[in-house]
Design an enzyme around this catalytic site. Structure first.
Site, PDB file in Angstrom:
ATOM      1  N   PRO A   9      17.155  65.676  13.373  1.00 48.76           N
ATOM      2  CA  PRO A   9      18.184  66.688  13.618  1.00 48.76           C
ATOM      3  C   PRO A   9      19.612  66.131  13.711  1.00 48.76           C
ATOM      4  CG  PRO A   9      16.841  66.312  15.576  1.00 48.76           C
ATOM      5  CD  PRO A   9      16.152  65.628  14.439  1.00 48.76           C
ATOM      6  N   ASN A  10      20.502  66.920  13.166  1.00 46.21           N
ATOM      7  CA  ASN A  10      21.953  66.665  13.192  1.00 46.21           C
ATOM      8  C   ASN A  10      22.416  65.554  12.254  1.00 46.21           C
ATOM      9  OD1 ASN A  10      22.559  68.670  15.252  1.00 46.21           O
ATOM     10  ND2 ASN A  10      21.436  67.313  16.626  1.00 46.21           N
ATOM     11  N   ARG A  17      29.979  64.927  12.587  1.00 45.00           N
ATOM     12  CA  ARG A  17      29.597  64.706  13.988  1.00 45.00           C
ATOM     13  C   ARG A  17      30.083  63.333  14.472  1.00 45.00           C
ATOM     14  NH1 ARG A  17      23.308  62.718  14.607  1.00 45.00           N
ATOM     15  NH2 ARG A  17      23.805  63.128  16.778  1.00 45.00           N
ATOM     16  N   TYR A  22      29.171  57.591  14.459  1.00 43.11           N
ATOM     17  CA  TYR A  22      28.336  57.619  13.249  1.00 43.11           C
ATOM     18  C   TYR A  22      29.106  57.385  11.946  1.00 43.11           C
ATOM     19  CZ  TYR A  22      24.970  59.503  16.559  1.00 43.11           C
ATOM     20  OH  TYR A  22      24.146  59.663  17.640  1.00 43.11           O
ATOM     21  N   ASN A  73      14.340  57.953  10.764  1.00 44.95           N
ATOM     22  CA  ASN A  73      15.343  58.066  11.816  1.00 44.95           C
ATOM     23  C   ASN A  73      15.091  59.428  12.468  1.00 44.95           C
ATOM     24  OD1 ASN A  73      17.500  58.410  13.484  1.00 44.95           O
ATOM     25  ND2 ASN A  73      19.048  57.752  11.998  1.00 44.95           N
ATOM     26  N   ALA A  76      17.531  62.647  17.637  1.00 47.86           N
ATOM     27  CA  ALA A  76      17.278  62.943  19.056  1.00 47.86           C
ATOM     28  C   ALA A  76      15.790  63.019  19.381  1.00 47.86           C
ATOM     29  CB  ALA A  76      17.971  64.243  19.443  1.00 47.86           C
ATOM     30  N   GLU A  97      11.455  52.248  11.937  1.00 48.29           N
ATOM     31  CA  GLU A  97      12.421  53.121  12.606  1.00 48.29           C
ATOM     32  C   GLU A  97      13.838  52.617  12.343  1.00 48.29           C
ATOM     33  OE1 GLU A  97      12.169  52.475  16.819  1.00 48.29           O
ATOM     34  OE2 GLU A  97      13.148  54.367  17.313  1.00 48.29           O
ATOM     35  N   HIS A  99      18.067  53.504  13.250  1.00 45.48           N
ATOM     36  CA  HIS A  99      19.141  54.262  13.903  1.00 45.48           C
ATOM     37  C   HIS A  99      20.471  53.729  13.414  1.00 45.48           C
ATOM     38  CE1 HIS A  99      16.322  56.204  16.528  1.00 45.48           C
ATOM     39  NE2 HIS A  99      15.771  55.027  16.736  1.00 45.48           N
ATOM     40  N   ARG A 106      23.753  52.375  24.270  1.00 49.62           N
ATOM     41  CA  ARG A 106      24.278  53.705  24.622  1.00 49.62           C
ATOM     42  C   ARG A 106      23.626  54.219  25.916  1.00 49.62           C
ATOM     43  NH1 ARG A 106      24.185  57.358  19.387  1.00 49.62           N
ATOM     44  NH2 ARG A 106      25.415  58.693  20.788  1.00 49.62           N
TER      45      ARG A 106
HETATM   46  C1  DQA Z   1      20.508  58.270  16.150  1.00 52.67           C
HETATM   47  C2  DQA Z   1      20.573  57.936  17.640  1.00 52.67           C
HETATM   48  C3  DQA Z   1      19.992  59.049  18.480  1.00 52.67           C
HETATM   49  O1  DQA Z   1      20.053  58.734  19.853  1.00 52.67           O
HETATM   50  C4  DQA Z   1      20.789  60.329  18.251  1.00 52.67           C
HETATM   51  O2  DQA Z   1      20.205  61.398  18.974  1.00 52.67           O
HETATM   52  C5  DQA Z   1      20.951  60.679  16.822  1.00 52.67           C
HETATM   53  C6  DQA Z   1      21.175  59.606  15.848  1.00 52.67           C
HETATM   54  C7  DQA Z   1      21.190  57.206  15.292  1.00 52.67           C
HETATM   55  O3  DQA Z   1      20.952  57.204  14.088  1.00 52.67           O
HETATM   56  O4  DQA Z   1      21.960  56.392  15.800  1.00 52.67           O
HETATM   57  O5  DQA Z   1      20.987  61.842  16.456  1.00 52.67           O
HETATM   58  O6  DQA Z   1      19.139  58.333  15.766  1.00 52.67           O
END
Ligand code: DQA
Length: 144
Positions: A9-10, A17, A22, A73, A76, A97, A99, A106
């Site tokens: 998501p997002n 964002r 990011y 990835n 959240a 995985e 990120h 963080r």
């Molecule tokens: C994320 C890190 C997560 O904590 C966050 O909720 C994201 C993006 C990253 O790519 O750094 O949406 O996965």
């Protein structure tokens, strides 16, 4: 070799964002980056994004028997989803995985990764490059 790249998501809001965290590159830039790396390596790759946990679970299940590796990835859902963890464990496909940000530097709620418990590797804090590292790790395994 066939890879599935899953973004949670997002991540479709990349470029808009929190650019201080990011960056300013868009989600489409990320998709093009991943597709270009895979094309150069002769890897067949599908890039999938969803804001919905169940859709991500469905996608992982659908990969069973037809996919050599998963780059994920979970965004959240990383920090909340036992369902995604269980789906990754169920299909037994080598998973990595990724990120974009360094989640361990963080907020403390980002330090827990459920999905990561089913992944062979984690690359966090390398931006888009983390996807390349994950692809190369899975490519290396496939060539063994
Ligand atoms: C994320 C890190 C997560 O904590 C966050 O909720 C994201 C993006 C990253 O790519 O750094 O949406 O996965």
């Amino acid at each position: 070799m066939k890879l599935l790249v899953i973004n949670g998501p997002n991540l479709n809001m990349l470029g808009i964002r929190e650019p201080d965290i990011y960056g300013r590159q868009t989600y489409q830039d990320l998709v093009s980056y991943v597709n270009q790396i895979c094309a150069q390596k002769g890897i067949a790759c599908e890039v999938f994004q969803s804001n919905h946990e169940g859709d991500i679970v469905d996608k992982i299940q659908a990969a069973y028997g037809n996919t050599d590796g998963i780059v994920i990835n979970p965004a959240a859902y990383t920090h909340t989803s036992v369902a995604i963890l269980d789906a990754l464990k169920a299909v037994c496909i080598p998973a990595v995985e990724v990120h974009l940000s360094d989640v361990n530097a963080r907020e403390s709620f980002r330090h827990i990764s459920y999905a990561g418990m089913a992944c062979e590797k984690t690359y966090a804090g390398f931006g888009f490059e983390g996807y390349k590292m994950a692809i190369e790790y899975l490519e290396g395994k496939n060539n063994l």
